[in-house]
Design a protein around this motif. Structure first.
Motif, short mmCIF file in Angstrom:
data_model
loop_
_atom_site.label_atom_id
_atom_site.label_comp_id
_atom_site.label_asym_id
_atom_site.label_seq_id
_atom_site.Cartn_x
_atom_site.Cartn_y
_atom_site.Cartn_z
N LYS A 32 17.70 -0.85 12.25
CA LYS A 32 18.18 -1.01 13.62
C LYS A 32 17.90 -2.40 14.19
CE LYS A 32 17.66 2.53 16.49
NZ LYS A 32 19.01 3.09 16.71
N THR A 33 16.90 -3.10 13.67
CA THR A 33 16.50 -4.37 14.27
C THR A 33 16.71 -5.58 13.37
OG1 THR A 33 14.22 -4.22 13.46
CG2 THR A 33 14.70 -3.17 15.60
N GLY A 34 16.80 -5.36 12.07
CA GLY A 34 16.86 -6.47 11.13
C GLY A 34 15.50 -7.04 10.77
N ALA A 35 14.43 -6.44 11.30
CA ALA A 35 13.08 -6.91 11.01
C ALA A 35 12.73 -6.66 9.54
CB ALA A 35 12.07 -6.21 11.91
N GLU A 36 11.81 -7.46 9.03
CA GLU A 36 11.28 -7.25 7.68
C GLU A 36 10.08 -6.33 7.77
OE1 GLU A 36 8.93 -9.84 4.30
OE2 GLU A 36 10.54 -10.83 5.43
N VAL A 37 10.12 -5.20 7.08
CA VAL A 37 9.05 -4.22 7.18
C VAL A 37 8.38 -4.00 5.83
CG1 VAL A 37 10.20 -3.06 9.11
CG2 VAL A 37 10.56 -2.23 6.77
N HIS A 38 7.09 -3.64 5.87
CA HIS A 38 6.31 -3.35 4.67
C HIS A 38 5.47 -2.11 4.96
CE1 HIS A 38 7.20 -7.32 2.87
NE2 HIS A 38 7.18 -7.73 4.13
N GLY A 39 5.59 -1.09 4.12
CA GLY A 39 4.81 0.12 4.29
C GLY A 39 3.73 0.26 3.24
N PHE A 40 2.51 0.53 3.66
CA PHE A 40 1.38 0.62 2.74
C PHE A 40 0.65 1.97 2.85
CE2 PHE A 40 2.00 -3.87 3.75
CZ PHE A 40 2.22 -4.38 2.48
N GLY A 41 1.33 2.97 3.38
CA GLY A 41 0.71 4.27 3.56
C GLY A 41 0.33 4.93 2.24
N ILE A 42 -0.75 5.70 2.27
CA ILE A 42 -1.23 6.44 1.10
C ILE A 42 -1.22 7.92 1.44
CG2 ILE A 42 -3.20 6.89 -0.42
CD1 ILE A 42 -4.09 4.01 0.08
N ASP A 43 -0.61 8.72 0.58
CA ASP A 43 -0.57 10.17 0.78
C ASP A 43 -1.99 10.71 0.87
OD1 ASP A 43 0.41 12.72 1.03
OD2 ASP A 43 0.95 12.95 -1.08
N GLY A 44 -2.29 11.44 1.94
CA GLY A 44 -3.61 12.03 2.11
C GLY A 44 -4.65 11.11 2.72
N ALA A 45 -4.25 9.91 3.12
CA ALA A 45 -5.22 8.94 3.62
C ALA A 45 -5.84 9.38 4.94
CB ALA A 45 -4.56 7.57 3.80
N SER A 46 -7.12 9.07 5.09
CA SER A 46 -7.82 9.18 6.36
C SER A 46 -8.08 7.77 6.88
CB SER A 46 -9.14 9.94 6.19
OG SER A 46 -10.05 9.14 5.43
N THR A 47 -8.72 7.67 8.02
CA THR A 47 -9.01 6.36 8.60
C THR A 47 -9.88 5.51 7.67
OG1 THR A 47 -8.88 7.38 10.78
CG2 THR A 47 -9.85 5.20 10.68
N ALA A 48 -10.75 6.16 6.91
CA ALA A 48 -11.62 5.43 5.99
C ALA A 48 -10.83 4.74 4.88
CB ALA A 48 -12.66 6.37 5.38
N HIS A 49 -9.61 5.21 4.58
CA HIS A 49 -8.80 4.62 3.52
C HIS A 49 -8.02 3.39 3.98
CE1 HIS A 49 -9.18 8.86 2.03
NE2 HIS A 49 -9.38 8.22 0.89
#
Length: 239
Positions: A32-49
């Motif tokens: 929608k914006t043309g921005a460059e995005v990067h996702g680093f999410g980890i399945d099951g992650a908590s704040t400590a991860h």
């Protein structure tokens, strides 16, 4: 407002990882914006991860980004991490006046609080993370996104997760973790997108579960593509 010149990094758990969907919310944001995005999410992650995700971000992006968005907290609740406190408090004797040479000549006792940095509590984890990123990325926008509401999910015989109508294993309800994130945003002066409230996504509703979530019978925890689109719209309204 996000533009095509922005570079945005997203940290988080299974929602940012992309479980249960064919398209993730930040991919809609890029579209929608043309921005460059990067996702680093980890399945099951908590704040400590989050520090593990930051390490990967450092390897792949370095500090060449404009906005850091963090969607986290649901697994701290599910794992029974104690909420804890953000501060300790004690009385301390301080100088109240000095003489003409700058030497103390008056004292009083005042209450003082200090941050708690620990992985043992949710508040301590939030303190550790935001203390780090506020120092390391002082010139970046930092945005915290609260988790979505939680409903029933069946991921196998040994992983059945009840809805937020049930307390976790230490007897705490989910909204206490949401309230801690809202307070952390105030304490650390970070932008807050309250997706728990503002997205309108409510998987405890049968209609919402069928329309916006992966499977209304077995996975009301992860949004489907239509739910991710709605989450993206929520974020875009705020940043």
């Amino acid at each position: 407002m996000i533009t095509e010149n922005d570079r945005i990094c997203f940290l988080g758990d299974s929602i940012t990882f992309g479980a249960g969907t064919t398209k993730r919310y930040f991919e809609y944001i890029a579209e929608k914006t043309g921005a460059e995005v990067h996702g680093f999410g980890i399945d099951g992650a908590s704040t400590a991860h989050l520090f593990t995700e930051l390490q990967r971000m450092e390897r792949e992006v370095g500090d060449n980004f404009d906005i850091l968005c963090v969607l986290i907290g649901t697994n701290d609740f599910n794992g029974g991490v104690p909420v804890g406190e953000f501060f300790t408090e004690k009385a301390e004797r301080v100088v109240s006046s000095t003489d003409e040479n700058g030497e103390p000549n008056g004292y009083l006792t005042k209450k003082k609080r200090d941050f708690i940095f620990t992985d043992e509590t949710f508040c301590g984890r939030l303190n550790k993370f935001f203390a780090f990123v506020k120092d390391k990325y002082a010139d970046k926008r930092i945005v915290m996104i609260t988790p979505l509401h939680r409903a029933y999910a069946y991921f196998g015989l040994d992983n059945v997760q009840q809805s937020e109508l049930y307390a976790n294993v230490i007897g705490e309800y989910f909204e206490k973790y949401i309230e801690a994130e809202r307070r952390a945003a105030d304490i650390w002066s970070v932008e807050l997108i309250d997706a728990y409230r503002e997205s309108g996504l409510f998987p405890l509703s049968d209609a919402h579960a069928k329309l916006y979530f992966h499977d209304d019978k077995t996975d009301r925890l992860h949004p489907a593509a239509k739910g991710h689109f709605r989450l993206a719209e929520t974020i875009l309204r705020r940043i």
